[in-house]
Design a protein around this motif. Structure first.
Motif, PDB file in Angstrom:
ATOM      1  N   GLN A   1       0.821  -1.195   0.000  1.00 24.31           N
ATOM      2  CA  GLN A   1       0.000   0.000   0.000  1.00 24.31           C
ATOM      3  C   GLN A   1       0.865   1.260   0.000  1.00 24.31           C
ATOM      4  OE1 GLN A   1      -2.913  -0.896   3.380  1.00 24.31           O
ATOM      5  NE2 GLN A   1      -4.228   0.037   1.826  1.00 24.31           N
TER       6      GLN A   1
ATOM      7  N   GLY B   1      -3.021   4.899   2.052  1.00 26.63           N
ATOM      8  CA  GLY B   1      -3.378   3.763   1.225  1.00 26.63           C
ATOM      9  C   GLY B   1      -4.499   4.098   0.254  1.00 26.63           C
TER      10      GLY B   1
ATOM     11  N   THR C   1      -8.889   3.614   0.858  1.00 25.69           N
ATOM     12  CA  THR C   1      -9.225   3.109   2.198  1.00 25.69           C
ATOM     13  C   THR C   1     -10.477   3.765   2.758  1.00 25.69           C
ATOM     14  OG1 THR C   1      -7.720   4.753   3.160  1.00 25.69           O
ATOM     15  CG2 THR C   1      -6.845   2.528   2.801  1.00 25.69           C
TER      16      THR C   1
ATOM     17  N   SER D   1      -9.221  -2.695   0.829  1.00 25.80           N
ATOM     18  CA  SER D   1      -8.326  -1.983   1.739  1.00 25.80           C
ATOM     19  C   SER D   1      -9.153  -1.247   2.777  1.00 25.80           C
ATOM     20  CB  SER D   1      -7.451  -0.974   0.967  1.00 25.80           C
ATOM     21  OG  SER D   1      -8.256   0.045   0.384  1.00 25.80           O
TER      22      SER D   1
END
Length: 430
Positions: A27, A327, A330, A364
């Motif tokens: 990530q 990331g 997310t 994620s």
């Protein structure tokens, strides 16, 4: 709609599988993230776990030294939390009101969102929860205010209570200790509704200003920049004069906000654009300066140009690089400052509720994380506080983190879970 949902799941799953084979191994996280080159997707990746909820005694997984319990349950899509000075906990219960789908992708996206209860009939209320006996579980529930328009952010200044509906900020008179507000409130600021609809609020340390996050209507200005006027920004409202202005812009969807106590800077978490790959660009945590421009829609992570967008070189030139990547996709929504000593084993830093992705090949987010700070800036890797919100095969979501705040005792965290319909309370294990 169920047929569309099933078809979307099959097609989306196939596309996600194919794209997963070439997805990044790591990530994009931290102050200097490794962000892959953009890969235009054409058909956007759609991958969403079905809403399962918490069954058979299952709980989120805590970091070592911590424990979790349900502070309040049986809510209807709880999104945001505000703790009043007397310890009462307010919870905004609302969800997206989807407009008529215009394209096949709209149909597919809405079907995907319904699978995880992200869109539907909104409760449109704020409820009050009181833990009168101090055992960490609320036993009193009252309707604090209802018949609102997708309420989200809340703020109390003196005896005036501010509520961020999707179409603007309203203010109500508040009596300390009251379990309900009287009247319909006074409208102060109007915002354009729809699109990224949440309207988070935070009060300045001196109580003179209120800041509101207003997200973009679309992904990358798809309906033209005129439709985005006043959006993708953080607004500032003067409490005394009720005058409002844009404080910072180019923030695609700034949701949670928090004050960092060393520098007294405002920080926010921002959801970045779709359609460029699993990790491109990453969502981020950043400090926000008055007049700052952060790139959307022209560029991302500083001055990386998004060539899908008609360009403005002057805007790209002044784009500010965010402070800390979180990331790709997310959906980092919740944010609060956690002082040193709040939870054992954790120092001072930012706590972030990552709602979780729906638009990448490998899911994620779906965590409550901690980013340590030192001298006013992020230092060191992020750590999980709560995890276990997804099944191992990524097909089921037991819960999805949203808003987070310090508990009334200042020794706990409260986190809204809009799939589990629970407010979780995290404390030390002993």
């Amino acid at each position: 709609m169920e047929l569309i949902a099933r078809a979307t799941a099959v097609v989306g799953g196939t596309i996600a599988f194919l794209r997963r084979m070439g997805s990044p191994a790591h990530q994009a996280f931290g102050a200097t993230p490794d962000i892959p080159a953009a890969r235009k997707q054409g058909i956007m990746t759609l991958k969403m776990p079905a809403a399962e909820g918490w069954k058979d005694g299952r709980l989120p997984v805590c970091a070592p030294g911590l424990k979790v319990n349900a502070f309040a349950s049986g809510l209807d899509h709880p999104r945001w939390i505000e703790v009043l000075p007397n310890g009462d906990v307010l919870v905004a219960e609302s969800k997206e009101q989807a407009g008529p789908p215009k394209t096949l992708m709209d149909h597919a996206a809405q079907a995907t969102m319904r699978r995880v209860k992200a869109i539907g009939t909104s409760a449109n209320r704020v409820t009050l929860w009181r833990d009168a006996d101090g055992d960490g579980t609320a036993e009193i529930r009252e309707v604090f205010v209802e018949n609102q328009n997708q309420p989200f952010g809340m703020a109390l200044v003196g005896n005036r209570f501010y509520l961020g509906n999707t179409d603007g900020i309203r203010v109500f008179d508040y009596v300390p200790g009251a379990t309900a507000l009287a009247g319909s409130g006074e409208p102060l600021v109007a915002f354009k509704p729809h699109g990224h609809w949440t309207r988070s609020l935070i009060v300045s340390p001196d109580g003179s200003k209120i800041y509101a996050g207003v997200g973009s209507l679309s992904n990358i200005g798809d309906q033209g920049m005129e439709a985005e006027e006043g959006r993708a920004a953080i607004w500032e409202l003067d409490v005394a004069t009720h005058e409002a202005r844009i404080f910072a812009s180019g923030l695609r969807n700034a949701v949670g906000m928090a004050w960092e106590p060393v520098t007294q800077k405002l920080w926010t978490v921002v959801n970045e654009r779709d359609g460029l790959g699993d990790e491109t660009p990453p969502d981020y945590l950043t400090s926000v300066v008055d007049g700052g421009f952060y790139g959307w829609p022209y560029c991302y992570w500083g001055k990386t140009v998004d060539d899908r967008v008609p360009q403005d070189a002057a805007m790209v030139a002044k784009a500010i690089t965010p402070d800390f990547a979180l990331g790709g996709h997310t959906a980092s929504l919740g944010l609060c400052w956690m002082p040193d000593g709040t939870l054992p084993g954790f120092g001072a830093g930012m706590v972030i509720g990552q709602h979780g992705s729906w638009n990448r090949s490998k899911l994620s987010g779906y965590k409550l994380i901690f980013v340590p700070f030192e001298n006013g800036m992020p230092r060191g890797p992020a750590r999980d506080i709560l995890s276990g919100f997804l099944s191992e095969d990524e097909k089921l979501a037991y819960g999805r983190p949203v808003g987070v705040t310090l508990g009334p005792d200042r020794k706990s965290l409260l986190m809204a879970d809009d799939v589990g319909d629970i407010i979780w309370r995290v404390t030390g294990a002993s």
